[in-house]
Write a protein that holds these residues in place. Structure first.
Motif, PDB file in Angstrom:
ATOM      1  N   ASN A  43       6.800   5.699 -13.355  1.00 18.00           N
ATOM      2  CA  ASN A  43       7.332   4.373 -13.670  1.00 18.00           C
ATOM      3  C   ASN A  43       7.455   3.441 -12.477  1.00 18.00           C
ATOM      4  O   ASN A  43       7.559   2.230 -12.660  1.00 18.00           O
ATOM      5  CB  ASN A  43       8.720   4.512 -14.320  1.00 18.00           C
ATOM      6  CG  ASN A  43       8.628   5.037 -15.726  1.00 18.00           C
ATOM      7  OD1 ASN A  43       8.271   4.304 -16.637  1.00 18.00           O
ATOM      8  ND2 ASN A  43       8.909   6.320 -15.916  1.00 18.00           N
ATOM      9  N   CYS A  44       7.472   3.985 -11.299  1.00 18.47           N
ATOM     10  CA  CYS A  44       7.834   3.148 -10.149  1.00 18.47           C
ATOM     11  C   CYS A  44       6.705   2.926  -9.167  1.00 18.47           C
ATOM     12  O   CYS A  44       6.921   2.299  -8.130  1.00 18.47           O
ATOM     13  CB  CYS A  44       9.036   3.751  -9.421  1.00 18.47           C
ATOM     14  SG  CYS A  44      10.465   4.002 -10.480  1.00 18.47           S
ATOM     15  N   THR A  45       5.527   3.436  -9.436  1.00 23.53           N
ATOM     16  CA  THR A  45       4.436   3.185  -8.488  1.00 23.53           C
ATOM     17  C   THR A  45       3.284   2.433  -9.179  1.00 23.53           C
ATOM     18  O   THR A  45       2.163   2.453  -8.723  1.00 23.53           O
ATOM     19  CB  THR A  45       3.919   4.500  -7.855  1.00 23.53           C
ATOM     20  OG1 THR A  45       3.398   5.343  -8.879  1.00 23.53           O
ATOM     21  CG2 THR A  45       5.030   5.242  -7.134  1.00 23.53           C
ATOM     22  N   VAL A  46       3.632   1.789 -10.292  1.00 30.73           N
ATOM     23  CA  VAL A  46       2.622   1.059 -11.054  1.00 30.73           C
ATOM     24  C   VAL A  46       2.295  -0.275 -10.384  1.00 30.73           C
ATOM     25  O   VAL A  46       1.141  -0.668 -10.266  1.00 30.73           O
ATOM     26  CB  VAL A  46       3.115   0.816 -12.501  1.00 30.73           C
ATOM     27  CG1 VAL A  46       2.084   0.033 -13.299  1.00 30.73           C
ATOM     28  CG2 VAL A  46       3.430   2.135 -13.188  1.00 30.73           C
ATOM     29  N   CYS A  47       3.340  -0.975  -9.955  1.00 28.91           N
ATOM     30  CA  CYS A  47       3.154  -2.331  -9.426  1.00 28.91           C
ATOM     31  C   CYS A  47       3.078  -2.364  -7.912  1.00 28.91           C
ATOM     32  O   CYS A  47       2.549  -3.305  -7.337  1.00 28.91           O
ATOM     33  CB  CYS A  47       4.312  -3.234  -9.850  1.00 28.91           C
ATOM     34  SG  CYS A  47       4.565  -3.282 -11.627  1.00 28.91           S
ATOM     35  N   HIS A  48       3.694  -1.409  -7.267  1.00 31.35           N
ATOM     36  CA  HIS A  48       3.719  -1.433  -5.802  1.00 31.35           C
ATOM     37  C   HIS A  48       3.727  -0.016  -5.267  1.00 31.35           C
ATOM     38  O   HIS A  48       3.946   0.948  -5.988  1.00 31.35           O
ATOM     39  CB  HIS A  48       4.915  -2.239  -5.280  1.00 31.35           C
ATOM     40  CG  HIS A  48       6.245  -1.806  -5.852  1.00 31.35           C
ATOM     41  ND1 HIS A  48       6.822  -0.580  -5.610  1.00 31.35           N
ATOM     42  CD2 HIS A  48       7.100  -2.455  -6.678  1.00 31.35           C
ATOM     43  CE1 HIS A  48       7.976  -0.503  -6.231  1.00 31.35           C
ATOM     44  NE2 HIS A  48       8.165  -1.619  -6.910  1.00 31.35           N
ATOM     45  N   SER A  49       3.512   0.064  -3.976  1.00 32.09           N
ATOM     46  CA  SER A  49       3.467   1.354  -3.286  1.00 32.09           C
ATOM     47  C   SER A  49       4.830   2.050  -3.364  1.00 32.09           C
ATOM     48  O   SER A  49       5.873   1.395  -3.434  1.00 32.09           O
ATOM     49  CB  SER A  49       3.091   1.081  -1.835  1.00 32.09           C
ATOM     50  OG  SER A  49       3.639   2.053  -0.971  1.00 32.09           O
ATOM     51  N   TRP A  69      17.140  -6.210 -11.089  1.00 30.80           N
ATOM     52  CA  TRP A  69      16.472  -7.379 -10.512  1.00 30.80           C
ATOM     53  C   TRP A  69      14.986  -7.384 -10.889  1.00 30.80           C
ATOM     54  O   TRP A  69      14.452  -8.408 -11.301  1.00 30.80           O
ATOM     55  CB  TRP A  69      16.646  -7.366  -8.978  1.00 30.80           C
ATOM     56  CG  TRP A  69      15.826  -8.418  -8.303  1.00 30.80           C
ATOM     57  CD1 TRP A  69      16.124  -9.758  -8.210  1.00 30.80           C
ATOM     58  CD2 TRP A  69      14.557  -8.236  -7.651  1.00 30.80           C
ATOM     59  NE1 TRP A  69      15.108 -10.408  -7.530  1.00 30.80           N
ATOM     60  CE2 TRP A  69      14.144  -9.502  -7.178  1.00 30.80           C
ATOM     61  CE3 TRP A  69      13.735  -7.134  -7.415  1.00 30.80           C
ATOM     62  CZ2 TRP A  69      12.939  -9.686  -6.489  1.00 30.80           C
ATOM     63  CZ3 TRP A  69      12.544  -7.308  -6.724  1.00 30.80           C
ATOM     64  CH2 TRP A  69      12.158  -8.582  -6.271  1.00 30.80           C
ATOM     65  N   MET A  70      14.333  -6.230 -10.794  1.00 28.31           N
ATOM     66  CA  MET A  70      12.908  -6.163 -11.157  1.00 28.31           C
ATOM     67  C   MET A  70      12.713  -6.404 -12.642  1.00 28.31           C
ATOM     68  O   MET A  70      11.723  -7.000 -13.060  1.00 28.31           O
ATOM     69  CB  MET A  70      12.321  -4.809 -10.747  1.00 28.31           C
ATOM     70  CG  MET A  70      12.008  -4.729  -9.269  1.00 28.31           C
ATOM     71  SD  MET A  70      11.345  -3.125  -8.808  1.00 28.31           S
ATOM     72  CE  MET A  70      12.829  -2.142  -8.763  1.00 28.31           C
ATOM     73  N   GLN A  71      13.679  -5.942 -13.447  1.00 29.67           N
ATOM     74  CA  GLN A  71      13.567  -6.156 -14.890  1.00 29.67           C
ATOM     75  C   GLN A  71      13.722  -7.637 -15.224  1.00 29.67           C
ATOM     76  O   GLN A  71      13.048  -8.163 -16.093  1.00 29.67           O
ATOM     77  CB  GLN A  71      14.605  -5.306 -15.634  1.00 29.67           C
ATOM     78  CG  GLN A  71      14.220  -3.824 -15.646  1.00 29.67           C
ATOM     79  CD  GLN A  71      15.308  -2.915 -16.164  1.00 29.67           C
ATOM     80  OE1 GLN A  71      16.493  -3.211 -16.046  1.00 29.67           O
ATOM     81  NE2 GLN A  71      14.922  -1.773 -16.728  1.00 29.67           N
TER      82      GLN A  71
HETATM   83  C1  HEC Z   1       6.414  -4.276 -13.347  1.00 25.72           C
HETATM   84  C2  HEC Z   1       6.181  -4.076 -11.937  1.00 25.72           C
HETATM   85  C3  HEC Z   1       7.158  -3.173 -11.183  1.00 25.72           C
HETATM   86  C4  HEC Z   1       7.526  -1.895 -11.473  1.00 25.72           C
HETATM   87  C5  HEC Z   1       7.031  -1.028 -12.607  1.00 25.72           C
HETATM   88  C6  HEC Z   1       8.484  -1.505 -10.471  1.00 25.72           C
HETATM   89  N1  HEC Z   1       8.651  -2.509  -9.555  1.00 25.72           N
HETATM   90 FE1  HEC Z   1       9.737  -2.413  -7.845  1.00 25.72          FE
HETATM   91  N2  HEC Z   1       9.164  -4.304  -7.373  1.00 25.72           N
HETATM   92  C7  HEC Z   1       8.285  -5.097  -8.098  1.00 25.72           C
HETATM   93  C8  HEC Z   1       8.050  -6.340  -7.391  1.00 25.72           C
HETATM   94  C9  HEC Z   1       7.136  -7.457  -7.859  1.00 25.72           C
HETATM   95  C10 HEC Z   1       8.794  -6.263  -6.189  1.00 25.72           C
HETATM   96  C11 HEC Z   1       8.899  -7.318  -5.087  1.00 25.72           C
HETATM   97  C12 HEC Z   1       7.716  -7.249  -4.195  1.00 25.72           C
HETATM   98  C13 HEC Z   1       7.874  -8.208  -3.041  1.00 25.72           C
HETATM   99  O1  HEC Z   1       8.980  -8.332  -2.529  1.00 25.72           O
HETATM  100  O2  HEC Z   1       6.876  -8.787  -2.677  1.00 25.72           O
HETATM  101  C14 HEC Z   1       9.464  -4.966  -6.206  1.00 25.72           C
HETATM  102  C15 HEC Z   1      10.286  -4.506  -5.182  1.00 25.72           C
HETATM  103  C16 HEC Z   1      10.851  -3.253  -5.139  1.00 25.72           C
HETATM  104  C17 HEC Z   1      11.662  -2.760  -4.054  1.00 25.72           C
HETATM  105  C18 HEC Z   1      11.988  -3.487  -2.775  1.00 25.72           C
HETATM  106  C19 HEC Z   1      13.284  -4.217  -2.961  1.00 25.72           C
HETATM  107  C20 HEC Z   1      13.741  -4.802  -1.662  1.00 25.72           C
HETATM  108  O3  HEC Z   1      14.466  -5.777  -1.736  1.00 25.72           O
HETATM  109  O4  HEC Z   1      13.408  -4.281  -0.608  1.00 25.72           O
HETATM  110  C21 HEC Z   1      12.059  -1.501  -4.394  1.00 25.72           C
HETATM  111  C22 HEC Z   1      12.947  -0.570  -3.587  1.00 25.72           C
HETATM  112  C23 HEC Z   1      11.500  -1.202  -5.679  1.00 25.72           C
HETATM  113  N3  HEC Z   1      10.756  -2.285  -6.104  1.00 25.72           N
HETATM  114  C24 HEC Z   1      11.706  -0.022  -6.350  1.00 25.72           C
HETATM  115  C25 HEC Z   1      11.194   0.244  -7.626  1.00 25.72           C
HETATM  116  C26 HEC Z   1      11.585   1.392  -8.412  1.00 25.72           C
HETATM  117  C27 HEC Z   1      12.565   2.455  -7.989  1.00 25.72           C
HETATM  118  C28 HEC Z   1      10.867   1.317  -9.574  1.00 25.72           C
HETATM  119  C29 HEC Z   1      10.951   2.231 -10.765  1.00 25.72           C
HETATM  120  C30 HEC Z   1      12.229   2.321 -11.425  1.00 25.72           C
HETATM  121  C31 HEC Z   1      10.046   0.106  -9.500  1.00 25.72           C
HETATM  122  N4  HEC Z   1      10.289  -0.526  -8.308  1.00 25.72           N
HETATM  123  C32 HEC Z   1       9.137  -0.292 -10.476  1.00 25.72           C
HETATM  124  C33 HEC Z   1       7.721  -4.768  -9.302  1.00 25.72           C
HETATM  125  C34 HEC Z   1       7.848  -3.554  -9.959  1.00 25.72           C
END
Ligand code: HEC
Length: 118
Positions: A43-49, A69-71
């Protein structure tokens, strides 16, 4: 006596072996392999590393607020309560806050004069 020693050293060896085995990392993402790892990877590596996760630290509340916040803003989908619980437990257990994540401020006496103060 010899047997006891042997057992003892084997025990020590075993505890080192399990200690060492306690932290395994997923070769693909670098995530710690622990309960909930599969769900987080899915669930958490779909959009970003996964580096976003492995470089981050937080207690349960701060992980939850990142997810919310992401939701709200990044199109992350909603999780079933049980799945969300698994994810939050994984994150707060394996990437908890550390005591000192940044060095303390320098003392004023260790700084050059502030050019903006008159
Ligand atoms: C639908 C796409 C999507 C998914 C799925 C997703 N993220 Fe993200 N996430 C993002 C975006 C877009 C950003 C902001 C990237 C940027 O700052 O350029 C982000 C940022 C983050 C950050 C950095 C926040 C910060 O302020 O440093 C973390 C940690 C993170 N995600 C964790 C998670 C986790 C844990 C999950 C699974 C529960 C998850 N992400 C799933 C889209 C997603």
């Amino acid at each position: 006596m010899k047997k006891t020693l042997l057992r003892l050293s084997f025990g020590i060896f075993l505890s080192f072996a399990t200690l060492h085995a306690a932290q395994k990392f997923d070769a693909e993402t670098g995530l710690i392999i622990a309960p909930g790892f599969e769900d987080v990877k899915t669930n958490c590596t779909v959009c970003h590393s996964a580096k976003f996760i492995t470089l981050q630290k937080g207690d349960r509340d701060s992980w939850l607020s990142m997810i919310r916040w992401m939701q709200k803003t990044q199109g992350l989908w909603k999780f079933e309560p049980k799945l969300e619980d698994t994810i939050l437990t994984y994150l707060s257990t394996n990437y908890p806050p550390t005591k000192a994540s940044r060095r303390p401020n320098l003392k004023l006496t260790a700084l050059p004069p502030n050019p903006y103060s008159k």
